[in-house]
Design a protein around this motif. Structure first.
Motif, short mmCIF file in Angstrom:
data_model
loop_
_atom_site.label_atom_id
_atom_site.label_comp_id
_atom_site.label_asym_id
_atom_site.label_seq_id
_atom_site.Cartn_x
_atom_site.Cartn_y
_atom_site.Cartn_z
N LEU A 164 40.42 32.48 45.03
CA LEU A 164 39.66 33.87 44.26
C LEU A 164 40.48 35.17 44.59
O LEU A 164 40.49 35.83 43.75
N LEU A 165 40.76 35.32 45.95
CA LEU A 165 41.40 36.39 46.20
C LEU A 165 42.63 36.72 45.57
O LEU A 165 43.10 37.88 45.19
N LYS A 166 43.46 35.63 45.74
CA LYS A 166 44.60 35.56 44.96
C LYS A 166 44.61 35.99 43.42
O LYS A 166 45.54 37.00 42.86
N THR A 167 43.57 35.34 42.83
CA THR A 167 43.42 35.61 41.44
C THR A 167 43.16 37.05 41.30
O THR A 167 43.50 37.80 40.14
N GLU A 168 42.31 37.69 41.96
CA GLU A 168 41.64 39.03 41.90
C GLU A 168 42.96 39.90 42.15
O GLU A 168 42.92 41.02 41.45
N ILE A 169 43.82 39.82 43.09
CA ILE A 169 45.22 40.50 43.30
C ILE A 169 46.05 40.49 42.11
O ILE A 169 46.46 41.70 41.68
N LEU A 170 46.14 39.29 41.37
CA LEU A 170 46.94 39.16 40.56
C LEU A 170 46.32 39.95 39.11
O LEU A 170 46.95 40.35 38.39
N GLU B 272 46.17 30.15 38.36
CA GLU B 272 45.38 30.18 39.67
C GLU B 272 43.91 29.85 38.88
O GLU B 272 43.08 29.07 39.74
N LEU B 273 43.36 30.20 37.84
CA LEU B 273 42.07 29.85 37.31
C LEU B 273 41.87 28.51 37.26
O LEU B 273 40.89 27.71 37.34
N LYS B 274 42.90 27.78 36.72
CA LYS B 274 43.10 26.42 36.50
C LYS B 274 42.71 25.53 37.83
O LYS B 274 42.08 24.57 37.84
N LYS B 275 43.30 25.90 38.83
CA LYS B 275 43.27 25.49 40.05
C LYS B 275 41.81 25.59 40.50
O LYS B 275 41.13 24.77 41.13
N ILE B 276 41.33 27.00 40.52
CA ILE B 276 39.80 26.98 40.90
C ILE B 276 38.90 26.26 40.10
O ILE B 276 37.87 25.70 40.89
N LYS C 149 49.48 40.54 36.28
CA LYS C 149 50.13 39.39 36.01
C LYS C 149 49.11 38.33 35.40
O LYS C 149 48.87 37.35 36.08
N LYS C 150 48.82 38.60 34.06
CA LYS C 150 48.00 37.64 33.47
C LYS C 150 48.50 36.18 33.51
O LYS C 150 47.62 35.27 33.63
N ASN C 151 49.62 36.06 33.15
CA ASN C 151 50.35 34.53 33.07
C ASN C 151 49.89 33.60 34.33
O ASN C 151 49.63 32.62 34.39
N GLU C 152 50.11 34.53 35.50
CA GLU C 152 49.84 33.87 36.75
C GLU C 152 48.52 33.74 36.98
O GLU C 152 47.85 32.76 37.85
N VAL C 153 47.50 34.58 36.63
CA VAL C 153 46.09 34.46 36.67
C VAL C 153 45.48 33.01 36.04
O VAL C 153 44.96 32.53 36.81
#
Length: 255
Positions: free
Chosen positions: A183-189, A201-205, A194-198
């Motif tokens: 969640l923290l990594k997603t918030e930073i992205l 990470e959302l899929k992992k969450i 960095k929408k593509n990377e977001v």
């Protein structure tokens, strides 16, 4: 009741801890209480009973037991460490810090105590002391993913996004399924656009917890092309700095 023998007490303790591990806290509490009725200074049963009260979100009752345990053995660092977590659950962070410092004074290099102390300093927004505690924890156990997450949170709150991302990446290498770290990594992205990377990470969450965003009207899944500004990071994982096998719950690091 008939006073149980030492062997009988050991059997009862084993049964109680098994029920505790299965999160049947009412049944465990009943067994611990029976042991304490026969021996009101039985430290292990008192610790177990206090742990049950903490799991049932009754920190005031747990604190009463830890006060008694301190009188029984004032040099037991575990009592201060666990009482600190009870103070944290009771929203008394200053007393939690005092107890954690006392636990460290007695036990010395206890990485878990340093970890929880870092979490307590995060709550009080004393980021310098929090960073020192997480650094000490990493010195003692470099594979402690929660300590790296703690360092990342300190960097994040200090607006050091690049450093925060580096630390959270290390944390996720050590524990790829940490919701707090993800969640923290997603918030930073999100904040760095960095929408593509977001999305990745959302899929992992969501693979870990498919319902995690259900209560929010503004899920990250519905982000616009331009990311919103976020002034703070909202923690979701209540056990951020404790694993599932720990006897009691960790601090809530919400600001």
């Amino acid at each position: 009741m008939k006073k149980p023998s030492g062997i009988e007490i050991n059997i009862l303790l084993e049964q109680a801890w098994k029920k505790f591990e299965k999160k049947n806290f009412d049944a465990a509490k009943e067994i611990y209480s029976d042991i304490i009725e026969a021996n009101d200074r039985h430290s292990e049963a008192l610790h177990g009973l206090a742990g049950c009260y903490l799991r049932k979100n009754e920190p005031e009752k747990a604190l009463e037991i830890y006060q008694k345990l301190e009188k029984i053995n004032p040099e037991d660092s575990r009592t201060y460490h666990l009482r600190a977590l009870a103070h944290g659950a009771d929203d008394d962070t200053n007393k939690a810090i005092e107890d954690l410092e006392k636990a460290i004074e007695i036990a010395g290099d206890d990485f878990e105590a340093y970890l929880d102390l870092g979490g307590a300093f995060l709550v009080t927004k004393n980021y310098q002391r929090a960073a020192q505690c997480f650094e000490k924890c990493i010195d003692l156990d470099g594979k402690c993913s929660e300590a790296w997450t703690g360092k990342a949170l300190v960097a994040y709150f200090n607006k050091e996004q690049k450093a925060a991302l580096e630390f959270i990446t290390i944390s996720l290498k050590l524990n790829p399924k940490s919701l707090l770290a993800l969640l923290l990594k997603t918030e930073i992205l999100v904040e760095t656009g960095k929408k593509n990377e977001v999305q990745k990470e959302l899929k992992k969450i969501l693979a870990i917890d498919p319902t995690i965003f259900k209560s929010s009207d503004d899920s990250l899944l519905d982000q616009e092309d331009e990311p919103e500004d976020h002034d703070d990071y909202h923690e979701v994982d209540e056990d951020a700095f404790r694993n599932e096998d720990d006897e009691i719950e960790e601090f809530d690091l919400d600001d």
